[in-house]
Each structure stands twice: as C-alpha cells, then as structure tokens.
Design a protein around this motif. Sequence first.
Motif, mmCIF file in Angstrom:
data_model
loop_
_atom_site.group_PDB
_atom_site.id
_atom_site.type_symbol
_atom_site.label_atom_id
_atom_site.label_comp_id
_atom_site.label_asym_id
_atom_site.label_seq_id
_atom_site.Cartn_x
_atom_site.Cartn_y
_atom_site.Cartn_z
ATOM 1 N N THR A 233 0.844 -1.207 0.000
ATOM 2 C CA THR A 233 0.000 0.000 0.000
ATOM 3 C C THR A 233 0.871 1.246 0.000
ATOM 4 O O THR A 233 0.613 2.197 -0.731
ATOM 5 C CB THR A 233 -0.933 0.005 1.243
ATOM 6 O OG1 THR A 233 -1.614 -1.237 1.282
ATOM 7 C CG2 THR A 233 -1.935 1.136 1.190
ATOM 8 N N SER B 103 2.608 1.693 -3.287
ATOM 9 C CA SER B 103 1.656 1.999 -4.365
ATOM 10 C C SER B 103 1.062 3.395 -4.259
ATOM 11 O O SER B 103 0.279 3.785 -5.116
ATOM 12 C CB SER B 103 0.506 0.979 -4.342
ATOM 13 O OG SER B 103 0.999 -0.318 -4.354
ATOM 14 N N ILE C 132 1.157 6.239 -5.207
ATOM 15 C CA ILE C 132 1.611 7.190 -6.223
ATOM 16 C C ILE C 132 0.511 8.236 -6.387
ATOM 17 O O ILE C 132 -0.654 7.882 -6.542
ATOM 18 C CB ILE C 132 1.817 6.460 -7.565
ATOM 19 C CG1 ILE C 132 2.902 5.407 -7.430
ATOM 20 C CG2 ILE C 132 2.118 7.430 -8.680
ATOM 21 C CD1 ILE C 132 2.864 4.380 -8.537
ATOM 22 N N ARG D 297 -3.557 5.574 -9.553
ATOM 23 C CA ARG D 297 -2.581 4.658 -8.941
ATOM 24 C C ARG D 297 -2.652 3.284 -9.615
ATOM 25 O O ARG D 297 -1.644 2.689 -9.954
ATOM 26 C CB ARG D 297 -2.861 4.503 -7.435
ATOM 27 C CG ARG D 297 -2.216 5.566 -6.589
ATOM 28 C CD ARG D 297 -2.195 5.177 -5.132
ATOM 29 N NE ARG D 297 -3.508 5.265 -4.518
ATOM 30 C CZ ARG D 297 -4.008 6.378 -4.000
ATOM 31 N NH1 ARG D 297 -3.314 7.488 -4.016
ATOM 32 N NH2 ARG D 297 -5.200 6.394 -3.458
ATOM 33 N N ALA E 221 -1.327 3.614 -13.197
ATOM 34 C CA ALA E 221 0.120 3.879 -13.191
ATOM 35 C C ALA E 221 0.914 2.618 -12.889
ATOM 36 O O ALA E 221 1.927 2.332 -13.533
ATOM 37 C CB ALA E 221 0.424 4.961 -12.160
ATOM 38 N N LEU E 222 0.450 1.848 -11.915
ATOM 39 C CA LEU E 222 1.171 0.622 -11.561
ATOM 40 C C LEU E 222 1.092 -0.414 -12.680
ATOM 41 O O LEU E 222 1.982 -1.231 -12.831
ATOM 42 C CB LEU E 222 0.627 0.032 -10.261
ATOM 43 C CG LEU E 222 1.023 0.765 -8.982
ATOM 44 C CD1 LEU E 222 0.401 0.104 -7.774
ATOM 45 C CD2 LEU E 222 2.547 0.799 -8.815
ATOM 46 N N VAL F 115 8.086 2.203 -11.513
ATOM 47 C CA VAL F 115 7.429 3.329 -10.850
ATOM 48 C C VAL F 115 8.371 4.403 -10.318
ATOM 49 O O VAL F 115 7.915 5.397 -9.774
ATOM 50 C CB VAL F 115 6.509 2.854 -9.703
ATOM 51 C CG1 VAL F 115 5.257 2.254 -10.246
ATOM 52 C CG2 VAL F 115 7.238 1.899 -8.805
ATOM 53 N N ALA G 217 -3.646 -0.574 -4.610
ATOM 54 C CA ALA G 217 -3.437 0.693 -5.326
ATOM 55 C C ALA G 217 -4.794 1.359 -5.536
ATOM 56 O O ALA G 217 -4.945 2.560 -5.337
ATOM 57 C CB ALA G 217 -2.754 0.439 -6.665
#
Lengths: 176, 185
Positions: A47, A50, A52, B33, B36-37, B97, B141
């Motif tokens: 988490t 991730s 982002i 998210r 993007a991942l 990333v 995510a």
Amino acid sequence: MRKRFEDILDICLERITRGESVELCLASYPEEAAELEPLLRVALSVTEVSSIEPRPEFKNAAKYRLLSALEAKEEKRARRRLVFWGWQRRWATVVAAVLVVILIGGSAVMASANSLPGDTLYPVKTATEKARVFLTPGDETKASLHIKFAECRLREMEALVEAERPIPAPVLSVVH
Amino acid sequence: VQGEESSIARRVQKRDPEAWGILYEEYFPKLYRYIALRVGNKAEAEDLIEQVFVKAFESIPSFRWRGVPISAWLFRIAHNQVVDHLRKATRSKTLSVGEFLGNNDAEPEAMAKRNMTIEQLAGAMGTLTQAQRDVIQLRFAGGLSTAQVAKIPGKSQGAVKALQHSALATLRRSFSSWSNNEKTL
C-alpha cells in the motif's frame, strides 16, 4: 463456526486500511497471529509503495477539461430541447387555431339555423344555404333545395309576424 | 455507503456537474494509482486516466445500478482501457514506478529507501499470476474492498480472498529472499 483464514486476513486488511494498527488486529485473532502478521506487513508495504499521487496540476487540468466537456454537452442538449419545443409550440398553435375555427364555425352554423331576418347570425344562415346550393351537384337537387329554402323564408316571415317584427324587403323579394 | 453511492450514481447519470466533481475527486487518485502501476509510465497513465473519465462520461447513460457499485464500474472501464492499451503497446512495461516519485519524497534517504522497496515490489509482482496481480493492484493501489474487486473480473468474493491470500504469501516469500540476499552481501 470458526472463520476461514482467508476471511480473517480480509477483515484485518480492511481494519488496517481504516487506520487500525497491525498489533490491535493480531490481538483479535491470537491463534492466527503468527501467520497473519507477515502477510499484513507485506500488505502495508505494498500500500505504501503503491501510494503514487497524480501531479496536482495535471489532476486539476484534467478535471477542468472533463467538466467543460460536460457543460458543453449539456448546453448542446438544452439547445436541441429548445428547438424541439419551439417546433412543438408552433405546431400546437396551428392545431389550436384550426380547432377554434372549426368549433366556432360549426357552432355558428348550428346556432344560425333558427335565426330570423334581422338577427346577427342570419347572414351565416343564408351564406350556409348558398354554399349548400353551390356544393350540391345536379340541377334537380339544386331546384329542390331552392324550394326548401323558399319554404324556410315563409316560415321565417310567419315567425316575424308572430313576433310583431318588421319583415325586411330582401326577404320579401326572395319569396316573390 | 451504498445509499450514498447510488445517490451519486443517479446524479452522475443526470450529468449533474457537482456529482461529477465528487466522483472525480473520490476516484481519480485511486484509478490513477491502479493505472500507473499497470502501465509503469507517467505520460501513458495520464493519457489513460483521462480516457477512462471520457469513456465513463460517454457510457454513463447505459450504467445500471443493480447492485454493481459505480466504483466497480469505473475500475472495469480502467481495467479494459489498460488491457487494450497494453495489447496495442509495442513494448511491455511493468511497474517502473521510480519516475512516479517526483516530489512525493523530499528526503533523499526516504527516497532511496522507497526506491529500493519499489524495486523489490516490481520484482516480486513479476512472480505473481495475472489474476493475483489484478487483485493486489485493485485492492492496494485502487483501494477497493474484496467485494468491489469481485465485481470487476466477475469472480466470487471467496475467489478474490483466496487470490489475495496466495498473492500476499508469494510477495512475502519474494521479500524474504530479497532481505536474505541483502544480508549475505
């Protein structure tokens, strides 16, 4: 009934997502704690890694573009609705006007049937008779209509006499 | 929560700009998210997230509530967009990333630590099956619950929980071997 390990894991994951600590969750399931802990720690790492975030300027610009497109589409729809209702209104006016003419015309003709010379609707009655003669095909039928209307004039004169009203000269000339 | 979501869904369907604003604020970061991942590239992720909202905006008249939450519907659109994009893409990128970090971590030390974890995660994610990866990305995510995830690939909630369990166990093994290697160096 004892919960399956997968269900317990899912419950704990939901709890730590809501901000609860791993320790508190493990305390609720002491028998599974040893197996649970490393999995919960891995989930926390995933988490965290991730998380982002989109660039704020991109996020705002994209939102502006989306809402502008929404607004433009709504305006287009509103314009289309307006044009549609404009046409509807125009048609409704025409239909209403035709209905009024038919209703008023029809009522006037019916009301004029019993009118006498000198009455307001009497010209409607004579005009209707003339129209009927004009629209009736064949000389014989036209002649029988003329006779019928002459009889009508006589009845009108009788009615005028009875009502002690003057008989207009044009009516007398028609009978002659 | 479901009542709130259905009310937002109804307003969104009527193209209420305020409701679209709420939907955007709630789901844009989560969808970003997730995308993007999956694509591992900032520019592509930005293109795709916009496409997701355009697609959602165009297909909202066909959205039927019937217990499928709007979140699942949005993630399904995102999932399809990503799958379509990856199919067309000439090169395949997964989880590079590092370029997403930007200014998120100001401290160089924290950034280095996070980069390392990203590398670890990237490597570990490669050991998962596609179904396990989908569940992990949607759960952690995308921030979806297992019930919501189940609506996207059309799996049962039990199957999603099983995939989540096996995926976390695999990731744990990968992380352990990574730290063991670090210790021996």
